[in-house]
Design a protein around this motif. Structure first.
Motif, PDB file in Angstrom:
ATOM      1  N   ARG A 114      18.221  16.805  65.470  1.00 10.95           N
ATOM      2  CA  ARG A 114      17.077  17.252  64.688  1.00 10.95           C
ATOM      3  C   ARG A 114      17.132  18.761  64.446  1.00 10.95           C
ATOM      4  NH1 ARG A 114      12.296  19.579  65.021  1.00 10.95           N
ATOM      5  NH2 ARG A 114      12.556  20.085  67.222  1.00 10.95           N
ATOM      6  N   LEU A 115      17.443  19.507  65.508  1.00 10.56           N
ATOM      7  CA  LEU A 115      17.553  20.961  65.368  1.00 10.56           C
ATOM      8  C   LEU A 115      18.677  21.338  64.416  1.00 10.56           C
ATOM      9  CD1 LEU A 115      17.076  21.986  69.113  1.00 10.56           C
ATOM     10  CD2 LEU A 115      15.447  22.350  67.245  1.00 10.56           C
ATOM     11  N   SER A 116      19.782  20.590  64.514  1.00  5.32           N
ATOM     12  CA  SER A 116      20.913  20.868  63.627  1.00  5.32           C
ATOM     13  C   SER A 116      20.540  20.623  62.169  1.00  5.32           C
ATOM     14  CB  SER A 116      22.102  19.983  64.023  1.00  5.32           C
ATOM     15  OG  SER A 116      23.197  20.195  63.159  1.00  5.32           O
ATOM     16  N   ARG A 117      19.799  19.538  61.929  1.00  5.78           N
ATOM     17  CA  ARG A 117      19.366  19.257  60.555  1.00  5.78           C
ATOM     18  C   ARG A 117      18.438  20.354  60.046  1.00  5.78           C
ATOM     19  NH1 ARG A 117      18.982  13.927  62.552  1.00  5.78           N
ATOM     20  NH2 ARG A 117      16.737  14.180  62.873  1.00  5.78           N
ATOM     21  N   GLU A 118      17.510  20.782  60.912  1.00  4.86           N
ATOM     22  CA  GLU A 118      16.591  21.846  60.502  1.00  4.86           C
ATOM     23  C   GLU A 118      17.347  23.136  60.199  1.00  4.86           C
ATOM     24  OE1 GLU A 118      13.555  22.449  63.361  1.00  4.86           O
ATOM     25  OE2 GLU A 118      12.447  20.620  62.859  1.00  4.86           O
ATOM     26  N   TRP A 119      18.276  23.481  61.073  1.00  2.00           N
ATOM     27  CA  TRP A 119      19.077  24.698  60.889  1.00  2.00           C
ATOM     28  C   TRP A 119      19.919  24.602  59.619  1.00  2.00           C
ATOM     29  CZ3 TRP A 119      19.841  29.499  61.189  1.00  2.00           C
ATOM     30  CH2 TRP A 119      21.096  30.079  61.248  1.00  2.00           C
ATOM     31  N   SER A 120      20.519  23.419  59.417  1.00  5.63           N
ATOM     32  CA  SER A 120      21.341  23.226  58.229  1.00  5.63           C
ATOM     33  C   SER A 120      20.502  23.330  56.961  1.00  5.63           C
ATOM     34  CB  SER A 120      22.025  21.857  58.294  1.00  5.63           C
ATOM     35  OG  SER A 120      22.798  21.631  57.136  1.00  5.63           O
ATOM     36  N   MET A 121      19.310  22.719  56.965  1.00  2.00           N
ATOM     37  CA  MET A 121      18.435  22.791  55.794  1.00  2.00           C
ATOM     38  C   MET A 121      17.986  24.218  55.529  1.00  2.00           C
ATOM     39  SD  MET A 121      16.135  19.364  56.425  1.00  2.00           S
ATOM     40  CE  MET A 121      14.983  19.776  55.117  1.00  2.00           C
ATOM     41  N   ALA A 122      17.672  24.953  56.598  1.00  3.82           N
ATOM     42  CA  ALA A 122      17.243  26.341  56.435  1.00  3.82           C
ATOM     43  C   ALA A 122      18.374  27.191  55.852  1.00  3.82           C
ATOM     44  CB  ALA A 122      16.778  26.908  57.774  1.00  3.82           C
ATOM     45  N   ARG A 123      19.589  26.978  56.347  1.00  2.00           N
ATOM     46  CA  ARG A 123      20.728  27.738  55.824  1.00  2.00           C
ATOM     47  C   ARG A 123      21.036  27.368  54.378  1.00  2.00           C
ATOM     48  NH1 ARG A 123      25.940  28.060  59.258  1.00  2.00           N
ATOM     49  NH2 ARG A 123      25.794  25.799  59.188  1.00  2.00           N
ATOM     50  N   THR A 124      20.903  26.077  54.063  1.00  2.00           N
ATOM     51  CA  THR A 124      21.159  25.655  52.686  1.00  2.00           C
ATOM     52  C   THR A 124      20.169  26.298  51.729  1.00  2.00           C
ATOM     53  OG1 THR A 124      22.087  23.552  53.429  1.00  2.00           O
ATOM     54  CG2 THR A 124      21.338  23.672  51.154  1.00  2.00           C
ATOM     55  N   GLU A 125      18.895  26.313  52.114  1.00  2.44           N
ATOM     56  CA  GLU A 125      17.891  26.956  51.270  1.00  2.44           C
ATOM     57  C   GLU A 125      18.152  28.450  51.148  1.00  2.44           C
ATOM     58  OE1 GLU A 125      15.597  25.515  49.331  1.00  2.44           O
ATOM     59  OE2 GLU A 125      16.742  23.754  49.985  1.00  2.44           O
ATOM     60  N   GLU A 126      18.599  29.066  52.237  1.00  2.00           N
ATOM     61  CA  GLU A 126      18.934  30.496  52.183  1.00  2.00           C
ATOM     62  C   GLU A 126      20.112  30.734  51.248  1.00  2.00           C
ATOM     63  OE1 GLU A 126      18.628  34.569  52.989  1.00  2.00           O
ATOM     64  OE2 GLU A 126      17.241  32.892  53.296  1.00  2.00           O
ATOM     65  N   ALA A 127      21.115  29.847  51.302  1.00  2.00           N
ATOM     66  CA  ALA A 127      22.273  29.981  50.415  1.00  2.00           C
ATOM     67  C   ALA A 127      21.854  29.831  48.957  1.00  2.00           C
ATOM     68  CB  ALA A 127      23.329  28.932  50.773  1.00  2.00           C
ATOM     69  N   ARG A 128      20.969  28.887  48.673  1.00  2.00           N
ATOM     70  CA  ARG A 128      20.486  28.718  47.298  1.00  2.00           C
ATOM     71  C   ARG A 128      19.792  29.997  46.820  1.00  2.00           C
ATOM     72  NH1 ARG A 128      20.731  23.388  45.641  1.00  2.00           N
ATOM     73  NH2 ARG A 128      20.742  21.800  47.293  1.00  2.00           N
ATOM     74  N   LEU A 156      34.804  26.708  48.387  1.00  2.00           N
ATOM     75  CA  LEU A 156      35.185  25.340  48.060  1.00  2.00           C
ATOM     76  C   LEU A 156      33.904  24.538  47.814  1.00  2.00           C
ATOM     77  CD1 LEU A 156      37.755  24.616  50.942  1.00  2.00           C
ATOM     78  CD2 LEU A 156      38.259  25.542  48.675  1.00  2.00           C
ATOM     79  N   VAL A 157      33.989  23.570  46.940  1.00  2.00           N
ATOM     80  CA  VAL A 157      32.933  22.575  46.783  1.00  2.00           C
ATOM     81  C   VAL A 157      33.589  21.215  46.953  1.00  2.00           C
ATOM     82  CG1 VAL A 157      31.282  21.503  45.201  1.00  2.00           C
ATOM     83  CG2 VAL A 157      31.489  24.000  45.283  1.00  2.00           C
ATOM     84  N   VAL A 158      33.107  20.443  47.928  1.00  2.00           N
ATOM     85  CA  VAL A 158      33.684  19.146  48.240  1.00  2.00           C
ATOM     86  C   VAL A 158      32.680  18.068  47.858  1.00  2.00           C
ATOM     87  CG1 VAL A 158      34.728  17.708  50.030  1.00  2.00           C
ATOM     88  CG2 VAL A 158      34.928  20.204  50.162  1.00  2.00           C
ATOM     89  N   VAL A 159      33.122  17.136  47.016  1.00  2.00           N
ATOM     90  CA  VAL A 159      32.246  16.078  46.511  1.00  2.00           C
ATOM     91  C   VAL A 159      32.846  14.730  46.878  1.00  2.00           C
ATOM     92  CG1 VAL A 159      31.164  15.067  44.470  1.00  2.00           C
ATOM     93  CG2 VAL A 159      31.504  17.542  44.608  1.00  2.00           C
ATOM     94  N   VAL A 189      24.680  19.955  51.085  1.00  2.00           N
ATOM     95  CA  VAL A 189      23.565  20.159  50.161  1.00  2.00           C
ATOM     96  C   VAL A 189      22.925  18.840  49.721  1.00  2.00           C
ATOM     97  CG1 VAL A 189      24.396  22.372  49.350  1.00  2.00           C
ATOM     98  CG2 VAL A 189      25.143  20.304  48.183  1.00  2.00           C
ATOM     99  N   ASP A 190      23.671  17.750  49.770  1.00  2.00           N
ATOM    100  CA  ASP A 190      23.102  16.419  49.593  1.00  2.00           C
ATOM    101  C   ASP A 190      24.058  15.423  50.239  1.00  2.00           C
ATOM    102  OD1 ASP A 190      25.113  15.562  47.668  1.00  2.00           O
ATOM    103  OD2 ASP A 190      24.030  16.679  46.146  1.00  2.00           O
ATOM    104  N   SER A 191      23.771  14.148  50.098  1.00  2.00           N
ATOM    105  CA  SER A 191      24.549  13.147  50.840  1.00  2.00           C
ATOM    106  C   SER A 191      26.015  13.107  50.436  1.00  2.00           C
ATOM    107  CB  SER A 191      23.929  11.758  50.648  1.00  2.00           C
ATOM    108  OG  SER A 191      23.901  11.401  49.268  1.00  2.00           O
ATOM    109  N   ASP A 192      26.348  13.599  49.235  1.00  2.00           N
ATOM    110  CA  ASP A 192      27.727  13.507  48.756  1.00  2.00           C
ATOM    111  C   ASP A 192      28.344  14.848  48.377  1.00  2.00           C
ATOM    112  OD1 ASP A 192      27.910  10.668  48.934  1.00  2.00           O
ATOM    113  OD2 ASP A 192      26.754  10.486  47.092  1.00  2.00           O
ATOM    114  N   THR A 193      27.682  15.953  48.694  1.00  2.00           N
ATOM    115  CA  THR A 193      28.184  17.264  48.276  1.00  2.00           C
ATOM    116  C   THR A 193      28.091  18.267  49.412  1.00  2.00           C
ATOM    117  OG1 THR A 193      27.353  16.827  46.040  1.00  2.00           O
ATOM    118  CG2 THR A 193      27.991  19.090  46.541  1.00  2.00           C
TER     119      THR A 193
END
Length: 357
Positions: A114-128, A156-159, A189-193
């Motif tokens: 759960r913490l990892s998901r929160e951290w990942s989401m926070a970093r993704t929003e920061e990157a955006r 890199l962008v991996v899809v 950034v999403d389930s496939d990207t």
């Protein structure tokens, strides 16, 4: 953290005393809500191995105290009874240790995920925000992202193909490892990207052997502008790869498709350009493909027949024959409208002449 650990020790000790006094078996025991809560709190600061080690130290202490109590209170009961009491206590405590660590490992992993998901989401929003905002403090953004934005980057962008379940995180790290030993920044950034930045200035190219993914590869860039530009290039490489319908797996390097990326934002207009410039030379047959390849090599060798022959490995008279046929298909001399012809040949080679939007 010390206060949290102490609370867990007190709650567990109370449960052990109660169970020993009332003869409760470990099968009937479960971690209390307080212990579960403290475990989740500890997941923020220590590893699971450290947590389990702490419980092992604690139960070793409990076994020592139990043995000391037997020595103090069972001196007159005989050796046999004292041994049985000692065995009962240590067996119970070790069984409890196995039960509690198994149960708490599940709670720990759930909280860590759960913490990892929160951290990942926070970093993704920061990157955006970093990618789009004009007001970015590079020091603050680097801290929030956990990544130094002042250095050089390769993006890199991996899809993932929708029908495939290739692990994106492992794939990105595998790709990054073929470029540099430096630890990459990876953001799902999403389930496939997945977006990835590698802290390096190398021109080395990532390679991929894993099935089920397309990877776009940007050029090295420096600082905040380089972070953004390399990412944009990687996105464009993915777009062109999809437009071309390239088979999986593939790594598309922006340096190879820059012109195609520039010209392909309106695919219908691009196809019309290729068809109008190449005429019959755009024929997708193997013969047409051979003539186009020969003409591309001829232009690449600065229109030298012998150099082209050496490049392809054929006699120069064969090259002359092929180029004459290419001119017939074009309906003009092969040196007429050379710039447009070279561009059309490049686009056809990168995208085909039937790329869909």
């Amino acid at each position: 953290m010390a206060d949290i650990a102490l609370a867990a020790c007190q709650a567990n000790s109370a449960a052990l005393v109660d169970a020993l006094m009332r003869g409760i078996t470990t099968d009937a025991m479960a971690p209390s809500e307080e212990v579960i809560r403290t475990t989740r709190d500890l997941a923020r600061t220590i590893s699971l191995d450290t947590l389990v080690s702490g419980y092992q130290v604690g139960i070793a202490y409990w076994c020592s105290r139990w043995t000391s109590a037997v020595e103090s209170h069972c001196a007159d009961t005989g050796v046999s009874l004292a041994l049985r009491i000692t065995n009962y206590g240590t067996t119970f405590l070790l069984s409890w240790l196995q039960m509690i660590t198994n149960r708490l490992s599940v709670a720990y992993r759930d909280e860590a995920e759960r913490l990892s998901r929160e951290w990942s989401m926070a970093r993704t929003e920061e990157a955006r925000r970093i990618l789009t905002s004009d007001a970015v403090d590079i020091t603050t953004a680097s801290r929030r992202l956990g990544y130094d934005l002042t250095r050089h980057h390769v993006a890199l962008v991996v899809v993932r193909d929708g029908s495939n379940q290739a692990p994106l995180e492992a794939t990105a790290r595998e790709l990054a490892g073929t470029i540099s030993d430096a630890r990459p920044l990876t953001l799902l950034v999403d389930s496939d990207t997945l977006w990835c930045w590698i802290p390096t200035n190398t021109e080395a190219r990532a390679t991929l052997a894993r099935e089920g993914v397309i990877c776009g590869h940007g050029r090295p860039g420096h600082g905040l502008d380089g972070f953004r530009l390399s990412h944009h290039q990687a996105l464009e490489a993915v777009r062109v790869a999809r437009l071309a319908g390239r088979s999986l797996p593939t790594v598309t390097h922006f340096s190879d498709i820059e012109l195609a990326a520039l010209c392909s934002h309106e695919p219908a207009a691009m196809r019309q350009f290729v068809t109008s410039v190449l005429g019959e030379l755009a024929n997708p047959s193997p013969h047409g493909q051979m003539l186009r390849g020969t003409l591309r090599s001829f232009y690449a060798e600065n229109c030298n027949y012998r150099s082209t022959a050496a490049r392809i490995g054929l006699h120069h008279n064969t090259i002359r024959y092929r180029l004459a046929k290419a001119g017939e298909a074009l309906g003009r001399g092969i040196l007429d409208r050379r710039l447009e012809t070279e561009i059309a040949l490049h686009l056809e080679a990168q995208l085909g002449n039937d790329a869909d939007e």
